[in-house]
Scaffold this motif. Structure first.
Motif, PDB file in Angstrom:
ATOM      1  N   SER A   7      42.237  62.024  35.704  1.00  0.00           N
ATOM      2  CA  SER A   7      43.541  62.536  35.290  1.00  0.00           C
ATOM      3  C   SER A   7      44.682  61.732  35.905  1.00  0.00           C
ATOM      4  N   ALA A   8      44.355  60.578  36.426  1.00  0.00           N
ATOM      5  CA  ALA A   8      45.352  59.759  37.094  1.00  0.00           C
ATOM      6  C   ALA A   8      46.237  59.034  36.091  1.00  0.00           C
ATOM      7  N   SER A   9      47.398  58.648  36.568  1.00  0.00           N
ATOM      8  CA  SER A   9      48.362  57.910  35.774  1.00  0.00           C
ATOM      9  C   SER A   9      48.845  56.723  36.593  1.00  0.00           C
ATOM     10  N   GLY A  10      48.833  55.543  35.977  1.00  0.00           N
ATOM     11  CA  GLY A  10      49.313  54.381  36.698  1.00  0.00           C
ATOM     12  C   GLY A  10      48.828  53.090  36.097  1.00  0.00           C
ATOM     13  N   PHE A  11      48.846  52.047  36.929  1.00  0.00           N
ATOM     14  CA  PHE A  11      48.447  50.699  36.512  1.00  0.00           C
ATOM     15  C   PHE A  11      47.137  50.318  37.188  1.00  0.00           C
ATOM     16  N   GLY A  12      46.327  49.525  36.503  1.00  0.00           N
ATOM     17  CA  GLY A  12      45.176  48.919  37.146  1.00  0.00           C
ATOM     18  C   GLY A  12      43.855  49.222  36.491  1.00  0.00           C
ATOM     19  N   ASP A  13      42.831  49.072  37.300  1.00  0.00           N
ATOM     20  CA  ASP A  13      41.443  49.248  36.912  1.00  0.00           C
ATOM     21  C   ASP A  13      41.091  50.738  37.044  1.00  0.00           C
ATOM     22  N   PRO A  14      40.689  51.415  35.953  1.00  0.00           N
ATOM     23  CA  PRO A  14      40.354  52.841  36.057  1.00  0.00           C
ATOM     24  C   PRO A  14      39.218  53.142  37.036  1.00  0.00           C
ATOM     25  N   ALA A  15      38.381  52.158  37.344  1.00  0.00           N
ATOM     26  CA  ALA A  15      37.283  52.353  38.292  1.00  0.00           C
ATOM     27  C   ALA A  15      37.597  51.718  39.651  1.00  0.00           C
ATOM     28  N   ALA A  16      38.861  51.545  39.958  1.00  0.00           N
ATOM     29  CA  ALA A  16      39.280  50.840  41.175  1.00  0.00           C
ATOM     30  C   ALA A  16      38.726  51.471  42.443  1.00  0.00           C
ATOM     31  N   GLY A  17      38.300  50.622  43.349  1.00  0.00           N
ATOM     32  CA  GLY A  17      37.863  51.060  44.665  1.00  0.00           C
ATOM     33  C   GLY A  17      38.974  50.959  45.702  1.00  0.00           C
ATOM     34  N   ARG A  88      48.230  37.960  42.910  1.00  0.00           N
ATOM     35  CA  ARG A  88      49.157  38.895  42.270  1.00  0.00           C
ATOM     36  C   ARG A  88      49.312  38.582  40.788  1.00  0.00           C
ATOM     37  N   ASP A  89      49.530  37.325  40.463  1.00  0.00           N
ATOM     38  CA  ASP A  89      49.812  36.925  39.089  1.00  0.00           C
ATOM     39  C   ASP A  89      48.587  36.900  38.186  1.00  0.00           C
ATOM     40  N   GLN A  90      47.400  36.678  38.752  1.00  0.00           N
ATOM     41  CA  GLN A  90      46.214  36.492  37.908  1.00  0.00           C
ATOM     42  C   GLN A  90      45.221  37.647  37.931  1.00  0.00           C
ATOM     43  N   TYR A  91      45.304  38.538  38.949  1.00  0.00           N
ATOM     44  CA  TYR A  91      44.289  39.583  39.068  1.00  0.00           C
ATOM     45  C   TYR A  91      44.829  40.983  39.342  1.00  0.00           C
ATOM     46  N   LEU A  92      45.869  41.105  40.165  1.00  0.00           N
ATOM     47  CA  LEU A  92      46.331  42.411  40.636  1.00  0.00           C
ATOM     48  C   LEU A  92      46.577  43.382  39.484  1.00  0.00           C
ATOM     49  N   LEU A  93      45.954  44.544  39.570  1.00  0.00           N
ATOM     50  CA  LEU A  93      46.134  45.661  38.645  1.00  0.00           C
ATOM     51  C   LEU A  93      45.681  45.361  37.218  1.00  0.00           C
ATOM     52  N   GLN A  94      44.841  44.364  37.059  1.00  0.00           N
ATOM     53  CA  GLN A  94      44.331  44.026  35.735  1.00  0.00           C
ATOM     54  C   GLN A  94      42.918  44.601  35.544  1.00  0.00           C
ATOM     55  N   THR A  95      42.392  44.467  34.361  1.00  0.00           N
ATOM     56  CA  THR A  95      41.045  44.928  34.060  1.00  0.00           C
ATOM     57  C   THR A  95      40.057  44.334  35.057  1.00  0.00           C
ATOM     58  N   ALA A  96      39.163  45.171  35.581  1.00  0.00           N
ATOM     59  CA  ALA A  96      38.105  44.770  36.514  1.00  0.00           C
ATOM     60  C   ALA A  96      38.627  44.166  37.819  1.00  0.00           C
ATOM     61  N   SER A  97      39.882  44.443  38.182  1.00  0.00           N
ATOM     62  CA  SER A  97      40.455  43.921  39.430  1.00  0.00           C
ATOM     63  C   SER A  97      40.045  44.730  40.650  1.00  0.00           C
ATOM     64  N   ASP A  98      39.522  45.938  40.435  1.00  0.00           N
ATOM     65  CA  ASP A  98      39.171  46.869  41.510  1.00  0.00           C
ATOM     66  C   ASP A  98      40.411  47.370  42.238  1.00  0.00           C
ATOM     67  N   THR A  99      41.593  47.249  41.616  1.00  0.00           N
ATOM     68  CA  THR A  99      42.852  47.699  42.218  1.00  0.00           C
ATOM     69  C   THR A  99      43.589  48.622  41.261  1.00  0.00           C
ATOM     70  N   ALA A 100      44.307  49.591  41.834  1.00  0.00           N
ATOM     71  CA  ALA A 100      45.127  50.497  41.027  1.00  0.00           C
ATOM     72  C   ALA A 100      46.386  50.863  41.811  1.00  0.00           C
ATOM     73  N   LEU A 101      47.473  51.054  41.084  1.00  0.00           N
ATOM     74  CA  LEU A 101      48.744  51.547  41.612  1.00  0.00           C
ATOM     75  C   LEU A 101      49.031  52.812  40.825  1.00  0.00           C
ATOM     76  N   LEU A 102      48.976  53.947  41.504  1.00  0.00           N
ATOM     77  CA  LEU A 102      48.989  55.230  40.804  1.00  0.00           C
ATOM     78  C   LEU A 102      50.256  56.031  41.080  1.00  0.00           C
ATOM     79  N   PHE A 103      50.701  56.716  40.029  1.00  0.00           N
ATOM     80  CA  PHE A 103      51.902  57.543  40.098  1.00  0.00           C
ATOM     81  C   PHE A 103      51.535  59.025  40.112  1.00  0.00           C
ATOM     82  N   SER A 104      50.277  59.318  40.319  1.00  0.00           N
ATOM     83  CA  SER A 104      49.766  60.688  40.382  1.00  0.00           C
ATOM     84  C   SER A 104      49.104  60.874  41.746  1.00  0.00           C
TER      85      SER A 104
END
Length: 179
Positions: A7-17, A88-104
């Motif tokens: 139920s999260a909202s934000g940017f990044g990989d939905p399976a982020a660790g 930052r430019d090539q991987y951060l918050l992208q598909t399969a990046s393992d990163t997320a920035l969440l607003f929830s």
């Protein structure tokens, strides 16, 4: 298997660790309502920076610098790019990046290897009233930890609030979660 953000909202990989939580989102119409975690596309961080100003540039830069400071077995971000800027430019918050920035608020699951970081003491102190099931141990005025939930609180992702010294301290706290 990593858990997906339900139920999260934000940017990044939905399976982020590796998940960072902030109280605000970019003031752009396309991000006013995000019903889920949406991977960013290459160039989208620069688009947000151009539209929203220096505050968002600092958030993305501090996030990438933090990931680059984590050169341990679980976190291999610094091996994916030659510099934190390139990461930052090539991987951060992208598909399969393992990163997320969440607003929830964080979705905590004890025993999971996910790292949760709440950026900003004021936001962190409001979350228990909103139902966050965390037991924060305040290490000082700016940092807190809940080792069971692998949850950390740090200053907001801004150069003045989370300077290089504090960024290194946060990296050490993250590394210590697995000790």
């Amino acid at each position: 298997m990593k858990n997906r953000l339900l139920s999260a909202s934000g940017f990044g990989d939905p399976a982020a660790g590796f998940r960072v939580y902030i109280a605000n989102r970019p003031p752009m119409a396309e991000y006013a309502y995000l019903p889920a975690v949406q991977p960013l596309q290459r160039g989208e961080i620069e688009l947000i920076n151009s539209a929203c100003g220096n505050g968002w540039r600092k958030i993305f830069n501090v996030y990438a610098k933090l990931l680059f400071a984590l050169d341990v077995k679980q976190f291999t971000y610094s091996r994916q790019a030659a510099s934190w800027q390139q990461f930052r430019d090539q991987y951060l918050l992208q598909t399969a990046s393992d990163t997320a920035l969440l607003f929830s608020p964080p979705e905590l699951q004890p025993g999971n290897k996910t790292v949760h970081i709440i950026a900003g003491r004021t936001y962190a102190k409001a979350l228990p009233d909103a139902g966050l099931p965390a037991q924060l141990n305040w290490l000082n005025n700016e940092f807190a930890i809940d080792k069971i939930n692998r949850l950390l609180v740090c200053p907001y992702f801004d150069y003045r609030q989370l300077n290089n010294e504090k960024l290194a301290y946060l990296a050490q706290l993250i590394k210590a979660l697995d000790e």
